[in-house]
Scaffold this motif. Sequence first.
Motif, mmCIF file in Angstrom:
data_model
loop_
_atom_site.group_PDB
_atom_site.id
_atom_site.type_symbol
_atom_site.label_atom_id
_atom_site.label_comp_id
_atom_site.label_asym_id
_atom_site.label_seq_id
_atom_site.Cartn_x
_atom_site.Cartn_y
_atom_site.Cartn_z
ATOM 1 N N ASP A 54 106.887 79.817 68.081
ATOM 2 C CA ASP A 54 107.946 78.826 68.307
ATOM 3 C C ASP A 54 108.675 78.494 67.006
ATOM 4 O OD1 ASP A 54 107.276 78.753 70.996
ATOM 5 O OD2 ASP A 54 106.231 76.813 70.867
ATOM 6 N N ARG A 55 107.909 78.274 65.951
ATOM 7 C CA ARG A 55 108.505 77.954 64.641
ATOM 8 C C ARG A 55 109.312 79.140 64.121
ATOM 9 N NH1 ARG A 55 104.077 76.377 62.190
ATOM 10 N NH2 ARG A 55 103.666 78.343 61.158
ATOM 11 N N GLU A 59 113.408 79.366 63.296
ATOM 12 C CA GLU A 59 113.904 79.817 61.987
ATOM 13 C C GLU A 59 114.848 81.010 62.138
ATOM 14 O OE1 GLU A 59 113.436 78.597 58.886
ATOM 15 O OE2 GLU A 59 112.198 76.939 59.605
#
Length: 92
Positions: A54-55, A59
């Motif tokens: 998810d991160r 990004e």
Amino acid sequence: MGRAQALSRWFVQRMTDDAAGLGLVGFRPDPAHKKSSLIALGEKGRAAITAVLDREGAELREARADFADDEIAACIRALSRLLHCLDDADVN
């Protein structure tokens, strides 16, 4: 796993042991090999991978805005060729 990712057996074993120590994976018997175990991703490990993906996705979406479509296509072509060149790399 090591062969598929061009990693040494020692490195994969160490990372697997570390992941088990953190409760991210577990071991179960491998019926095909008496001395080996199968590695199973645990619930805590699944949650960690989901959080990382998810991160990473957020990004990448943000970084994507800085590149034109042709730049991304050129990058993908270059990286694909590089990976192909490394297919036969000896990791031992």
